[in-house]
Enzyme design. Structure first.
Site, short mmCIF file in Angstrom:
data_model
loop_
_atom_site.label_atom_id
_atom_site.label_comp_id
_atom_site.label_asym_id
_atom_site.label_seq_id
_atom_site.Cartn_x
_atom_site.Cartn_y
_atom_site.Cartn_z
N SER A 1 -9.02 11.73 41.56
CA SER A 1 -8.71 12.39 40.40
C SER A 1 -9.07 11.54 39.18
O SER A 1 -9.25 12.08 37.92
CB SER A 1 -7.04 12.83 40.26
OG SER A 1 -6.46 11.46 40.58
N HIS B 1 -8.31 18.90 43.06
CA HIS B 1 -9.42 18.98 42.08
C HIS B 1 -10.52 19.67 42.73
O HIS B 1 -11.63 19.83 42.10
CB HIS B 1 -9.84 17.70 41.32
CG HIS B 1 -8.84 16.98 40.75
ND1 HIS B 1 -8.34 17.38 39.30
CD2 HIS B 1 -7.97 16.08 41.27
CE1 HIS B 1 -7.63 16.45 38.90
NE2 HIS B 1 -7.16 15.81 39.85
N LYS C 1 -4.26 23.30 38.80
CA LYS C 1 -5.62 22.90 38.29
C LYS C 1 -6.42 24.21 37.79
O LYS C 1 -6.02 25.10 37.05
CB LYS C 1 -5.85 21.87 38.87
CG LYS C 1 -5.10 20.49 38.60
CD LYS C 1 -5.17 19.43 39.56
CE LYS C 1 -4.24 18.29 38.92
NZ LYS C 1 -3.94 17.33 39.73
C1 LIG Z 1 -2.66 16.72 40.04
C2 LIG Z 1 -2.55 16.14 41.55
C3 LIG Z 1 -1.59 16.44 42.43
C4 LIG Z 1 -0.25 16.96 41.86
O1 LIG Z 1 -0.21 18.49 41.70
P1 LIG Z 1 0.79 19.06 40.53
O2 LIG Z 1 0.66 20.49 41.16
O3 LIG Z 1 0.41 18.72 39.58
O4 LIG Z 1 2.10 18.50 41.20
C5 LIG Z 1 -1.79 15.96 43.64
N1 LIG Z 1 -2.79 15.27 44.03
C6 LIG Z 1 -3.82 15.06 43.15
C7 LIG Z 1 -5.00 14.59 43.55
C8 LIG Z 1 -3.62 15.58 41.88
O5 LIG Z 1 -4.75 15.11 41.12
#
Ligand SMILES: *Cc1c(COP(=O)(O)O)cnc(C)c1O
Length: 374
Positions: A182, A210, A232
């Site tokens: 990320s 992602h 996302k």
């Molecule tokens: C954003 C993210 C999460 C968390 O997801 P949310 O739905 O925002 O709690 C988990 N793993 C990765 C790699 C992320 O980038």
């Protein structure tokens, strides 16, 4: 001052001294790619709304319709009365998308990871996690009580050594990786790690937060546990795991962050469903964020982007903050990412591209970033 007040004040002073204090800044979204910051309308290059679906009329209408039909909240844990009809539709849809027998939706990606890992492994078991795996994978690993060892980022030789030396002494073993990292935007060597997992009878889980919506599908034959988020590219909120039916069933009974928390609001589930419709109907739109990222890396002679995320590493936290402020003055919203989110000395601008950014937007950003680099 009480000792509690003193504790907080001293901790904050320490963070201030290292430029590591974080503060919330009001941000009002304005259409697909713009936002308001400090009274100025800026072009945002730092959200994970890669397909701009959180602002999409079709997705918004689906969320509004769900509120009209089902109300604003789900009222209870899904196992009590919170399992509104939209859930079955979304879980079937995610399983079909990922090529698995079943899927389970959680309140967020974070809740998914802190629920899945402790439900599958515990004391006496081994977890091998990539050193750059997301904070919530680490949190789930620590909560489980299993022995946790980090392997160097994307380092197959190190992972092999750890499996060879540690696997035998533990009952079960889980390997935890992000599919797209990320803060770096690079991809995991999933096929190679999957082969190692098979060789050592380890259970591989990929976090596709992602990737879903913007990268080609993962191969379900390689990854028995495909986790991700609705928050996302899907423009909504929530987390999921796609897996074989018995695994999903076990989690419905044993994942504590599933059992002991309220189900997602109907609007969030409906929005995710509508987002999947949009994505499946427009593959060209889904490919655009990575194309924009590649345009940017070409313009700045950076390594070719593999995802919509491009890091521009600055070094010290204060320098990264200053670069971000200078970009803001020129109308670009790009946040600085500092330790402990990234390793010490690698504070960076984390730039994310979305389908709504035009090629001209990307060219303008590249000019501005070039000008603020030390
Ligand atoms: C954003 C993210 C999460 C968390 O997801 P949310 O739905 O925002 O709690 C988990 N793993 C990765 C790699 C992320 O980038």
């Amino acid at each position: 001052m009480t000792s509690l007040d003193q504790f907080a004040a001293q901790k904050l002073a320490e963070l201030d001294a290292k430029s590591l204090r974080r503060s919330l800044r009001e941000t009002r979204r304005d259409g697909a790619v713009h936002a308001w910051r400090d009274g100025r309308r800026v072009l945002a290059f730092c959200d994970n709304d890669y397909l701009n679906l959180s602002q999409d009329e079709r997705v918004k209408r689906a969320a509004i319709a769900a509120i009209e039909t089902h109300g604003t909240g789900s009222g209870a844990s899904r196992l009590v009365t919170g399992n509104h009809p939209l859930y079955a539709a979304l879980e079937a849809r995610l399983a079909a998308l990922k090529g698995t027998e079943d899927a389970i939706v959680f309140g967020s990606g974070y809740l998914a990871n802190i629920g899945i890992v402790p439900a599958l492994v515990g004391p006496g078991d081994l977890i091998l996690a990539d050193a750059l795996a997301h904070a919530c994978l680490n949190a789930g690993a620590r909560l489980s009580g299993a022995k946790v060892v980090l392997f160097r980022h994307n380092d197959l030789a190190h992972l092999t050594d750890l499996l060879a030396s540690l696997r035998g002494a533990h009952r079960h073993c889980m390997i935890l990786i992000d599919r797209v990292y990320s803060m770096d935007g690079d991809l995991a060597p999933v096929a190679e790690i999957s082969a190692l997992a098979d060789q050592y009878d380890a259970w591989l889980m990929t976090d596709d937060a992602h990737g879903i919506g913007v990268l080609p599908k993962e191969d379900p034959a390689l990854v028995p546990l495909q986790m991700g988020t609705l928050s996302k590219a899907l423009g909504s909120y929530g987390g999921y795991l796609c897996a074989k039916a018995p695994i999903v069933d076990l989690l419905r009974s044993r994942a504590r962050s599933f059992v002991y928390t309220t189900g997602l609001p109907p609007a969030s589930v409906a929005a995710a469903l509508a987002a999947l419709d949009v994505i499946e109907g427009d593959p060209e739109w889904a490919r655009t964020p990575v194309e924009r990222a590649r345009q940017f890396t070409r313009l700045l002679n950076l390594p070719n982007a593999e995802s919509p995320i491009v890091p521009v590493v600055i070094g010290e936290a204060d320098a990264a903050l200053a670069a971000s402020e200078r970009l803001l003055e020129q109308g670009f919203l790009v946040t600085a990412i500092r330790p402990p989110t990234v390793p010490d000395g690698t504070a960076r601008l984390r730039i994310t591209f979305s389908a709504g950014h035009s090629e001209a937007d990307v060219a303008a950003l590249a000019e501005a970033v070039r000008a603020v680099l030390p």
